[in-house]
Design a protein around this motif. Structure first.
Motif, PDB file in Angstrom:
ATOM      1  N   ASP A  52       0.822  -1.213   0.000  1.00  0.00           N
ATOM      2  CA  ASP A  52       0.000   0.000   0.000  1.00  0.00           C
ATOM      3  C   ASP A  52       0.851   1.256   0.000  1.00  0.00           C
ATOM      4  O   ASP A  52       0.601   2.212   0.753  1.00  0.00           O
ATOM      5  CB  ASP A  52      -0.947   0.013   1.210  1.00  0.00           C
ATOM      6  CG  ASP A  52      -1.784  -1.252   1.319  1.00  0.00           C
ATOM      7  OD1 ASP A  52      -2.183  -1.784   0.258  1.00  0.00           O
ATOM      8  OD2 ASP A  52      -2.021  -1.723   2.442  1.00  0.00           O
ATOM      9  N   VAL A  53       1.874   1.252  -0.849  1.00  0.00           N
ATOM     10  CA  VAL A  53       2.771   2.402  -0.921  1.00  0.00           C
ATOM     11  C   VAL A  53       3.191   2.616  -2.364  1.00  0.00           C
ATOM     12  O   VAL A  53       3.405   1.656  -3.116  1.00  0.00           O
ATOM     13  CB  VAL A  53       4.009   2.182  -0.009  1.00  0.00           C
ATOM     14  CG1 VAL A  53       4.744   0.908  -0.381  1.00  0.00           C
ATOM     15  CG2 VAL A  53       4.956   3.369  -0.076  1.00  0.00           C
ATOM     16  N   GLU A  77       5.462   8.553  -4.950  1.00  0.00           N
ATOM     17  CA  GLU A  77       4.854   9.544  -4.053  1.00  0.00           C
ATOM     18  C   GLU A  77       5.735   9.780  -2.830  1.00  0.00           C
ATOM     19  O   GLU A  77       5.877  10.912  -2.367  1.00  0.00           O
ATOM     20  CB  GLU A  77       3.465   9.073  -3.620  1.00  0.00           C
ATOM     21  CG  GLU A  77       2.421   9.115  -4.715  1.00  0.00           C
ATOM     22  CD  GLU A  77       2.138  10.533  -5.183  1.00  0.00           C
ATOM     23  OE1 GLU A  77       2.184  11.464  -4.349  1.00  0.00           O
ATOM     24  OE2 GLU A  77       1.893  10.719  -6.395  1.00  0.00           O
ATOM     25  N   VAL A  78       6.313   8.717  -2.311  1.00  0.00           N
ATOM     26  CA  VAL A  78       7.188   8.861  -1.136  1.00  0.00           C
ATOM     27  C   VAL A  78       8.355   9.794  -1.444  1.00  0.00           C
ATOM     28  O   VAL A  78       8.796  10.567  -0.592  1.00  0.00           O
ATOM     29  CB  VAL A  78       7.702   7.483  -0.679  1.00  0.00           C
ATOM     30  CG1 VAL A  78       8.723   7.622   0.445  1.00  0.00           C
ATOM     31  CG2 VAL A  78       6.544   6.605  -0.227  1.00  0.00           C
ATOM     32  N   SER A  79       8.843   9.740  -2.682  1.00  0.00           N
ATOM     33  CA  SER A  79       9.974  10.589  -3.055  1.00  0.00           C
ATOM     34  C   SER A  79       9.617  12.069  -3.009  1.00  0.00           C
ATOM     35  O   SER A  79      10.514  12.923  -2.981  1.00  0.00           O
ATOM     36  CB  SER A  79      10.478  10.219  -4.463  1.00  0.00           C
ATOM     37  OG  SER A  79       9.563  10.649  -5.469  1.00  0.00           O
ATOM     38  N   ASP A 125       7.188  14.432   2.468  1.00  0.00           N
ATOM     39  CA  ASP A 125       8.039  14.402   3.659  1.00  0.00           C
ATOM     40  C   ASP A 125       7.520  13.420   4.707  1.00  0.00           C
ATOM     41  O   ASP A 125       8.296  12.662   5.296  1.00  0.00           O
ATOM     42  CB  ASP A 125       8.129  15.798   4.288  1.00  0.00           C
ATOM     43  CG  ASP A 125       8.878  16.787   3.416  1.00  0.00           C
ATOM     44  OD1 ASP A 125       9.580  16.343   2.489  1.00  0.00           O
ATOM     45  OD2 ASP A 125       8.753  18.004   3.665  1.00  0.00           O
ATOM     46  N   THR A 126       6.244  13.437   4.954  1.00  0.00           N
ATOM     47  CA  THR A 126       5.674  12.597   6.009  1.00  0.00           C
ATOM     48  C   THR A 126       5.824  11.120   5.681  1.00  0.00           C
ATOM     49  O   THR A 126       6.261  10.310   6.524  1.00  0.00           O
ATOM     50  CB  THR A 126       4.188  12.931   6.224  1.00  0.00           C
ATOM     51  OG1 THR A 126       4.065  14.311   6.590  1.00  0.00           O
ATOM     52  CG2 THR A 126       3.599  12.059   7.321  1.00  0.00           C
ATOM     53  N   GLN A 127       5.479  10.738   4.452  1.00  0.00           N
ATOM     54  CA  GLN A 127       5.614   9.336   4.063  1.00  0.00           C
ATOM     55  C   GLN A 127       7.074   8.900   4.111  1.00  0.00           C
ATOM     56  O   GLN A 127       7.382   7.776   4.520  1.00  0.00           O
ATOM     57  CB  GLN A 127       5.041   9.116   2.664  1.00  0.00           C
ATOM     58  CG  GLN A 127       3.532   9.223   2.566  1.00  0.00           C
ATOM     59  CD  GLN A 127       3.036   8.755   1.222  1.00  0.00           C
ATOM     60  OE1 GLN A 127       3.135   7.570   0.888  1.00  0.00           O
ATOM     61  NE2 GLN A 127       2.485   9.681   0.433  1.00  0.00           N
ATOM     62  N   ILE A 170       8.234   3.089 -11.143  1.00  0.00           N
ATOM     63  CA  ILE A 170       8.682   4.471 -10.980  1.00  0.00           C
ATOM     64  C   ILE A 170       9.696   4.814 -12.074  1.00  0.00           C
ATOM     65  O   ILE A 170      10.308   3.935 -12.678  1.00  0.00           O
ATOM     66  CB  ILE A 170       9.288   4.713  -9.589  1.00  0.00           C
ATOM     67  CG1 ILE A 170      10.545   3.859  -9.382  1.00  0.00           C
ATOM     68  CG2 ILE A 170       8.270   4.422  -8.498  1.00  0.00           C
ATOM     69  CD1 ILE A 170      11.275   4.140  -8.078  1.00  0.00           C
ATOM     70  N   THR A 171       9.868   6.092 -12.302  1.00  0.00           N
ATOM     71  CA  THR A 171      10.852   6.534 -13.284  1.00  0.00           C
ATOM     72  C   THR A 171      12.244   6.538 -12.657  1.00  0.00           C
ATOM     73  O   THR A 171      12.389   6.481 -11.426  1.00  0.00           O
ATOM     74  CB  THR A 171      10.527   7.946 -13.781  1.00  0.00           C
ATOM     75  OG1 THR A 171      10.683   8.875 -12.688  1.00  0.00           O
ATOM     76  CG2 THR A 171       9.102   8.020 -14.316  1.00  0.00           C
ATOM     77  N   ARG A 172      13.258   6.635 -13.503  1.00  0.00           N
ATOM     78  CA  ARG A 172      14.609   6.760 -12.973  1.00  0.00           C
ATOM     79  C   ARG A 172      14.764   8.030 -12.148  1.00  0.00           C
ATOM     80  O   ARG A 172      15.467   8.038 -11.136  1.00  0.00           O
ATOM     81  CB  ARG A 172      15.623   6.735 -14.118  1.00  0.00           C
ATOM     82  CG  ARG A 172      15.851   5.349 -14.684  1.00  0.00           C
ATOM     83  CD  ARG A 172      16.817   5.361 -15.844  1.00  0.00           C
ATOM     84  NE  ARG A 172      17.108   4.005 -16.281  1.00  0.00           N
ATOM     85  CZ  ARG A 172      17.509   3.698 -17.509  1.00  0.00           C
ATOM     86  NH1 ARG A 172      17.655   4.652 -18.414  1.00  0.00           N
ATOM     87  NH2 ARG A 172      17.766   2.458 -17.833  1.00  0.00           N
ATOM     88  N   ALA A 173      14.118   9.092 -12.587  1.00  0.00           N
ATOM     89  CA  ALA A 173      14.189  10.343 -11.824  1.00  0.00           C
ATOM     90  C   ALA A 173      13.583  10.176 -10.439  1.00  0.00           C
ATOM     91  O   ALA A 173      14.126  10.694  -9.441  1.00  0.00           O
ATOM     92  CB  ALA A 173      13.480  11.460 -12.590  1.00  0.00           C
ATOM     93  N   GLU A 174      12.468   9.461 -10.342  1.00  0.00           N
ATOM     94  CA  GLU A 174      11.863   9.199  -9.027  1.00  0.00           C
ATOM     95  C   GLU A 174      12.741   8.290  -8.191  1.00  0.00           C
ATOM     96  O   GLU A 174      12.844   8.465  -6.966  1.00  0.00           O
ATOM     97  CB  GLU A 174      10.477   8.588  -9.214  1.00  0.00           C
ATOM     98  CG  GLU A 174       9.445   9.564  -9.738  1.00  0.00           C
ATOM     99  CD  GLU A 174       8.124   8.897 -10.065  1.00  0.00           C
ATOM    100  OE1 GLU A 174       7.076   9.542  -9.871  1.00  0.00           O
ATOM    101  OE2 GLU A 174       8.130   7.723 -10.530  1.00  0.00           O
ATOM    102  N   HIS A 175      13.360   7.309  -8.835  1.00  0.00           N
ATOM    103  CA  HIS A 175      14.297   6.425  -8.139  1.00  0.00           C
ATOM    104  C   HIS A 175      15.414   7.244  -7.494  1.00  0.00           C
ATOM    105  O   HIS A 175      15.716   7.100  -6.302  1.00  0.00           O
ATOM    106  CB  HIS A 175      14.862   5.421  -9.145  1.00  0.00           C
ATOM    107  CG  HIS A 175      15.748   4.372  -8.559  1.00  0.00           C
ATOM    108  ND1 HIS A 175      16.181   3.276  -9.293  1.00  0.00           N
ATOM    109  CD2 HIS A 175      16.336   4.239  -7.345  1.00  0.00           C
ATOM    110  CE1 HIS A 175      16.959   2.533  -8.536  1.00  0.00           C
ATOM    111  NE2 HIS A 175      17.070   3.102  -7.355  1.00  0.00           N
TER     112      HIS A 175
END
Length: 294
Positions: free
Chosen positions: A28-29, A33-35, A38-40, A61-66
């Protein structure tokens, strides 16, 4: 220091521990979005301290998000031998296929880059392509490995320090000139055999396949005759390194496309099982700069 691993963690994520020693799968994550949240991210970081390695599936996820997720933990580092993705500095491509068969660097129990003065904090590793079977990775809880050592061994290794080398590992296949150049760039690092986790205060057994020898073993307390030092010191180091192979300290993860592992490199080792060739295994890893062990 606070013992962060003992604190309950409130999180919207569903968490399933995988073994009694370490590792949890998180559901459930959305790590994209976590990237950005702040809270997550802070909740995720608390879970990492608690479980030492976290696993996620179906993270498209994208490489940028990674990269952005990994940079939440700290600056990223390049690898002097493997290099980085040209468009995403710090994102290392570990691609094994017919043109690049497995090399025997990953299939040993190791803690990443302990040949650095400041070994990595940890890594975020994403599976781009998994073999149909095989290619698992094993992680080991080296705090538990230290905790369960015999007390006599704990006394023997208290205060010992060890040398860690990239020249003796990645450099071994290079020409003499290339190997010496690699050593000039990255001289052997010296670390305590037992390090302290800077956030949890845990004591961690900190020797692995990059460790070449104990540097302050040859004292009058330890050495009466030459045979006490050679092979005595080597036998002790081999015994300590072998603790990573004990199943009770391990978790094993089977990769699928877009699955991700995040681990704390300060207190774990890992082993990439190379049983899949000539099948293809493609991974992308963002390694995070760490601090100097003490």
């Amino acid at each position: 220091m606070t013992n962060a691993i003992r604190q309950p963690v409130e999180t919207p994520f569903r968490v399933q521990p995988l073994t009694c020693s370490l590792g949890a799968e998180v559901f459930d994550v959305d790590l994209g979005e976590v990237s950005r949240d702040d809270t997550q991210f802070e909740r995720l970081r608390s879970l990492l301290l608690e479980h030492k390695v976290l696993f996620f599936r179906d993270q498209d996820i994208t490489r940028a998000e990674h990269v952005a997720l990994a940079e939440r933990f700290g600056p990223l580092e390049d690898h002097p031998v493997l290099g980085s993705d040209p468009e995403n500095p710090g994102l290392v491509r570990i691609y094994k296929d017919m043109d690049s068969p497995p090399e025997h660097f990953e299939n040993s129990f190791h803690c990443d880059a302990t040949w650095r003065v400041n070994p990595p904090f940890g890594s975020v590793l994403r599976c781009v392509q998994a073999p149909p079977v095989g290619g698992d990775t094993i992680w080991v809880n080296m705090a538990e490995a230290y905790r369960r050592l015999p007390e006599a061994v704990k006394s023997q290794i208290a205060g010992l320090r060890a040398r860690h080398s990239i020249e003796a590992s990645f450099g071994a296949r290079m020409s003499i000139e290339q190997r010496h150049q690699l050593h000039d760039r990255f001289p052997d690092a010296e670390h305590p055999v037992v390090r302290t986790h800077p956030e949890t205060g845990e004591q961690i057994l900190f020797v692995n396949s990059f460790t070449t020898h104990l540097v302050n073993y040859h004292t009058s307390e330890n050495v009466r005759f030459g045979s006490d030092y050679a092979p005595g010191a080597g036998n002790l180091l081999q015994y300590l390194a072998s603790q990573a192979s004990i199943p009770e300290y391990q978790v094993r993860w089977r990769w699928t496309e877009n699955s991700i592992a995040i681990w704390d490199n300060r207190c774990t080792q890992h082993y990439a099982v190379q049983d899949y060739w000539p099948a293809v295994r493609k991974m992308e890893r963002a390694g995070i700069v760490g601090d100097r062990p003490f």
